[in-house]
Design a protein around this motif. Structure first.
Motif, PDB file in Angstrom:
ATOM      1  N   VAL A 193      -6.727  11.145  -9.287  1.00 47.16           N
ATOM      2  CA  VAL A 193      -5.915   9.954  -9.067  1.00 47.16           C
ATOM      3  C   VAL A 193      -6.655   9.148  -8.011  1.00 47.16           C
ATOM      4  CG1 VAL A 193      -3.743   9.040  -8.152  1.00 47.16           C
ATOM      5  CG2 VAL A 193      -3.719  11.065  -9.632  1.00 47.16           C
ATOM      6  N   THR A 194      -6.770   7.844  -8.220  1.00 46.40           N
ATOM      7  CA  THR A 194      -7.447   6.980  -7.255  1.00 46.40           C
ATOM      8  C   THR A 194      -6.556   5.814  -6.881  1.00 46.40           C
ATOM      9  OG1 THR A 194      -9.641   7.512  -8.135  1.00 46.40           O
ATOM     10  CG2 THR A 194      -9.461   5.488  -6.861  1.00 46.40           C
ATOM     11  N   VAL A 195      -6.522   5.516  -5.596  1.00 47.84           N
ATOM     12  CA  VAL A 195      -5.935   4.269  -5.109  1.00 47.84           C
ATOM     13  C   VAL A 195      -7.084   3.426  -4.588  1.00 47.84           C
ATOM     14  CG1 VAL A 195      -4.480   3.179  -3.357  1.00 47.84           C
ATOM     15  CG2 VAL A 195      -3.681   5.234  -4.534  1.00 47.84           C
ATOM     16  N   CYS A 196      -7.227   2.236  -5.148  1.00 51.88           N
ATOM     17  CA  CYS A 196      -8.211   1.274  -4.654  1.00 51.88           C
ATOM     18  C   CYS A 196      -7.461   0.280  -3.775  1.00 51.88           C
ATOM     19  CB  CYS A 196      -8.909   0.561  -5.801  1.00 51.88           C
ATOM     20  SG  CYS A 196      -9.999   1.651  -6.724  1.00 51.88           S
ATOM     21  N   ALA A 197      -7.683   0.387  -2.481  1.00 51.79           N
ATOM     22  CA  ALA A 197      -7.034  -0.498  -1.524  1.00 51.79           C
ATOM     23  C   ALA A 197      -7.905  -1.738  -1.351  1.00 51.79           C
ATOM     24  CB  ALA A 197      -6.855   0.215  -0.188  1.00 51.79           C
ATOM     25  N   HIS A 198      -7.282  -2.885  -1.460  1.00 49.71           N
ATOM     26  CA  HIS A 198      -7.978  -4.167  -1.307  1.00 49.71           C
ATOM     27  C   HIS A 198      -9.092  -4.347  -2.326  1.00 49.71           C
ATOM     28  CE1 HIS A 198      -5.647  -4.677   2.283  1.00 49.71           C
ATOM     29  NE2 HIS A 198      -6.074  -3.515   2.713  1.00 49.71           N
ATOM     30  N   ALA A 231      -7.613   2.841   9.369  1.00 50.39           N
ATOM     31  CA  ALA A 231      -8.879   2.524  10.035  1.00 50.39           C
ATOM     32  C   ALA A 231      -9.693   1.520   9.229  1.00 50.39           C
ATOM     33  CB  ALA A 231      -9.688   3.798  10.260  1.00 50.39           C
ATOM     34  N   ALA A 232      -9.596   1.586   7.904  1.00 51.89           N
ATOM     35  CA  ALA A 232     -10.361   0.686   7.043  1.00 51.89           C
ATOM     36  C   ALA A 232      -9.851  -0.744   7.122  1.00 51.89           C
ATOM     37  CB  ALA A 232     -10.328   1.178   5.603  1.00 51.89           C
ATOM     38  N   GLY A 233      -8.578  -0.909   7.463  1.00 47.99           N
ATOM     39  CA  GLY A 233      -8.019  -2.259   7.519  1.00 47.99           C
ATOM     40  C   GLY A 233      -8.122  -2.935   6.159  1.00 47.99           C
ATOM     41  N   ALA A 234      -8.729  -4.101   6.122  1.00 45.48           N
ATOM     42  CA  ALA A 234      -8.837  -4.871   4.876  1.00 45.48           C
ATOM     43  C   ALA A 234     -10.118  -4.578   4.096  1.00 45.48           C
ATOM     44  CB  ALA A 234      -8.749  -6.356   5.179  1.00 45.48           C
ATOM     45  N   CYS A 235     -10.902  -3.591   4.530  1.00 40.55           N
ATOM     46  CA  CYS A 235     -12.116  -3.235   3.787  1.00 40.55           C
ATOM     47  C   CYS A 235     -11.740  -2.716   2.401  1.00 40.55           C
ATOM     48  CB  CYS A 235     -12.882  -2.118   4.490  1.00 40.55           C
ATOM     49  SG  CYS A 235     -13.511  -2.500   6.113  1.00 40.55           S
ATOM     50  N   PRO A 236     -12.437  -3.131   1.361  1.00 39.33           N
ATOM     51  CA  PRO A 236     -12.215  -2.510   0.053  1.00 39.33           C
ATOM     52  C   PRO A 236     -12.534  -1.020   0.139  1.00 39.33           C
ATOM     53  CG  PRO A 236     -13.464  -4.541  -0.180  1.00 39.33           C
ATOM     54  CD  PRO A 236     -13.413  -4.218   1.288  1.00 39.33           C
ATOM     55  N   MET A 237     -11.585  -0.191  -0.285  1.00 37.73           N
ATOM     56  CA  MET A 237     -11.755   1.253  -0.171  1.00 37.73           C
ATOM     57  C   MET A 237     -11.057   1.952  -1.323  1.00 37.73           C
ATOM     58  SD  MET A 237     -10.577   3.860   2.846  1.00 37.73           S
ATOM     59  CE  MET A 237     -12.195   4.205   3.532  1.00 37.73           C
ATOM     60  N   SER A 238     -11.671   3.019  -1.807  1.00 32.33           N
ATOM     61  CA  SER A 238     -10.982   3.870  -2.771  1.00 32.33           C
ATOM     62  C   SER A 238     -10.739   5.229  -2.150  1.00 32.33           C
ATOM     63  CB  SER A 238     -11.776   4.007  -4.079  1.00 32.33           C
ATOM     64  OG  SER A 238     -12.957   4.727  -3.868  1.00 32.33           O
ATOM     65  N   VAL A 239      -9.591   5.781  -2.503  1.00 30.89           N
ATOM     66  CA  VAL A 239      -9.204   7.135  -2.118  1.00 30.89           C
ATOM     67  C   VAL A 239      -9.009   7.880  -3.428  1.00 30.89           C
ATOM     68  CG1 VAL A 239      -7.502   8.569  -0.957  1.00 30.89           C
ATOM     69  CG2 VAL A 239      -7.985   6.271  -0.088  1.00 30.89           C
ATOM     70  N   ARG A 240      -9.783   8.942  -3.627  1.00 28.50           N
ATOM     71  CA  ARG A 240      -9.689   9.698  -4.876  1.00 28.50           C
ATOM     72  C   ARG A 240      -9.279  11.130  -4.582  1.00 28.50           C
ATOM     73  NH1 ARG A 240     -14.673  11.502  -8.624  1.00 28.50           N
ATOM     74  NH2 ARG A 240     -14.729  13.082  -7.015  1.00 28.50           N
ATOM     75  N   TRP A 241      -8.141  11.518  -5.153  1.00 29.47           N
ATOM     76  CA  TRP A 241      -7.664  12.891  -5.041  1.00 29.47           C
ATOM     77  C   TRP A 241      -8.259  13.681  -6.197  1.00 29.47           C
ATOM     78  CZ3 TRP A 241      -4.854   8.649  -3.792  1.00 29.47           C
ATOM     79  CH2 TRP A 241      -4.192   8.638  -2.574  1.00 29.47           C
ATOM     80  N   LEU A 249       0.817  -1.206   0.000  1.00 28.59           N
ATOM     81  CA  LEU A 249       0.000   0.000   0.000  1.00 28.59           C
ATOM     82  C   LEU A 249       0.855   1.262   0.000  1.00 28.59           C
ATOM     83  CD1 LEU A 249      -2.794   1.264   0.009  1.00 28.59           C
ATOM     84  CD2 LEU A 249      -2.834   1.006   2.507  1.00 28.59           C
ATOM     85  N   ASP A 250       1.982   1.246   0.693  1.00 26.97           N
ATOM     86  CA  ASP A 250       2.869   2.415   0.668  1.00 26.97           C
ATOM     87  C   ASP A 250       3.378   2.696  -0.737  1.00 26.97           C
ATOM     88  OD1 ASP A 250       2.672   3.152   3.358  1.00 26.97           O
ATOM     89  OD2 ASP A 250       4.290   1.799   3.955  1.00 26.97           O
ATOM     90  N   GLU A 251       3.690   1.649  -1.486  1.00 24.82           N
ATOM     91  CA  GLU A 251       4.127   1.830  -2.873  1.00 24.82           C
ATOM     92  C   GLU A 251       3.009   2.456  -3.704  1.00 24.82           C
ATOM     93  OE1 GLU A 251       5.914  -0.690  -6.676  1.00 24.82           O
ATOM     94  OE2 GLU A 251       5.109  -1.792  -4.964  1.00 24.82           O
ATOM     95  N   ALA A 252       1.778   2.007  -3.500  1.00 31.81           N
ATOM     96  CA  ALA A 252       0.646   2.586  -4.224  1.00 31.81           C
ATOM     97  C   ALA A 252       0.485   4.067  -3.880  1.00 31.81           C
ATOM     98  CB  ALA A 252      -0.628   1.820  -3.904  1.00 31.81           C
ATOM     99  N   LEU A 253       0.614   4.402  -2.606  1.00 32.01           N
ATOM    100  CA  LEU A 253       0.487   5.805  -2.197  1.00 32.01           C
ATOM    101  C   LEU A 253       1.635   6.658  -2.721  1.00 32.01           C
ATOM    102  CD1 LEU A 253      -0.821   5.277   1.443  1.00 32.01           C
ATOM    103  CD2 LEU A 253      -2.124   6.092  -0.546  1.00 32.01           C
ATOM    104  N   ARG A 254       2.835   6.091  -2.778  1.00 28.75           N
ATOM    105  CA  ARG A 254       3.965   6.840  -3.357  1.00 28.75           C
ATOM    106  C   ARG A 254       3.731   7.106  -4.849  1.00 28.75           C
ATOM    107  NH1 ARG A 254       6.843   3.381   0.015  1.00 28.75           N
ATOM    108  NH2 ARG A 254       7.367   1.983  -1.715  1.00 28.75           N
ATOM    109  N   ALA A 255       3.215   6.108  -5.564  1.00 32.37           N
ATOM    110  CA  ALA A 255       2.914   6.288  -6.998  1.00 32.37           C
ATOM    111  C   ALA A 255       1.848   7.366  -7.174  1.00 32.37           C
ATOM    112  CB  ALA A 255       2.467   4.972  -7.613  1.00 32.37           C
ATOM    113  N   ALA A 256       0.811   7.338  -6.335  1.00 31.81           N
ATOM    114  CA  ALA A 256      -0.215   8.381  -6.395  1.00 31.81           C
ATOM    115  C   ALA A 256       0.415   9.744  -6.129  1.00 31.81           C
ATOM    116  CB  ALA A 256      -1.318   8.090  -5.386  1.00 31.81           C
ATOM    117  N   GLY A 257       1.327   9.816  -5.177  1.00 27.82           N
ATOM    118  CA  GLY A 257       2.009  11.072  -4.869  1.00 27.82           C
ATOM    119  C   GLY A 257       2.816  11.601  -6.039  1.00 27.82           C
ATOM    120  N   ARG A 258       3.483  10.697  -6.759  1.00 29.66           N
ATOM    121  CA  ARG A 258       4.263  11.132  -7.941  1.00 29.66           C
ATOM    122  C   ARG A 258       3.335  11.691  -9.018  1.00 29.66           C
ATOM    123  NH1 ARG A 258       6.697   6.067  -7.171  1.00 29.66           N
ATOM    124  NH2 ARG A 258       6.020   5.342  -9.224  1.00 29.66           N
TER     125      ARG A 258
END
Length: 185
Positions: A133-138, A100-110, A15-24
């Motif tokens: 930009v969206t990261v879909c976690a799980h 907080a979401a843990g393993a819940c499927p979640m999207s974060v959209r900037w 997940l950190d790699e996904a967030l770093r890619a979103a940051g770039r």
């Protein structure tokens, strides 16, 4: 308002790699007006309580056979699983909300002001419509219907500027890994 179109540009178990890619990708964007939206499928009361603590104004509705919703004033824990959405949040809450979401499927959209000019592919600066930009976690998809152990990063563009997605991905050392899909929101 028209939907954006998105292309996946990274899938990773980190997940950190996904967030770093979103940051770039966000480093390329005009983020003077930046806000973040969250969308989660929440199956249990503990995750729900943690998320509502961080997203107090979140909207929710029963995600299944139930009929409960925040619009009706129902208690969300009585209607699990629920679909929970938080709108217009600060980027500072991304990591705490994901934790907080843990393993819940979640999207974060900037959501931001626009993409940069791409003169080598004949595109001017892109405005706010379609600039996300969206990261879909799980989850593998923007609708959060394909749960996964990994995380997917999507870059959003206007449909008529579809070639901007691979151009943006290449600028940050990534490449598109799937088809252009219409975003649900």
């Amino acid at each position: 308002m028209a939907n954006s179109y998105a292309r996946p540009v990274l899938r990773t178990a980190d997940l950190d790699e996904a967030l770093r890619a979103a940051g770039r990708l966000l480093d390329l964007a005009d983020t003077r007006e930046l806000e973040v939206d969250f969308d989660a499928r929440v199956p249990d009361a503990r995750a729900l309580e943690r998320l509502l603590g961080l997203l107090p104004g979140a909207e929710w509705w029963a995600d299944g056979a139930g009929h409960g919703s925040s619009d009706r004033g129902d208690p969300p824990s009585a209607h699990l699983p629920v679909r929970l959405m938080g709108w217009g949040m600060s980027a500072d809450v991304v990591r705490p909300v994901l934790a907080a979401a843990g393993a819940c499927p979640m999207s974060v959209r900037w959501d931001f002001s626009g993409w940069p000019e791409a003169p080598d592919i004949g595109l001017g600066a892109g405005g706010p419509r379609g600039a996300y930009v969206t990261v879909c976690a799980h989850a593998r998809d923007l609708d959060l219907t394909e749960p996964a152990a990994d995380h997917t990063v999507f870059v959003h563009v206007k449909h008529v500027e579809a070639e901007r997605a691979p151009w943006l991905a290449a600028r940050v050392g990534l490449q598109v890994i799937g088809e252009l899909v219409m975003a649900p929101w």
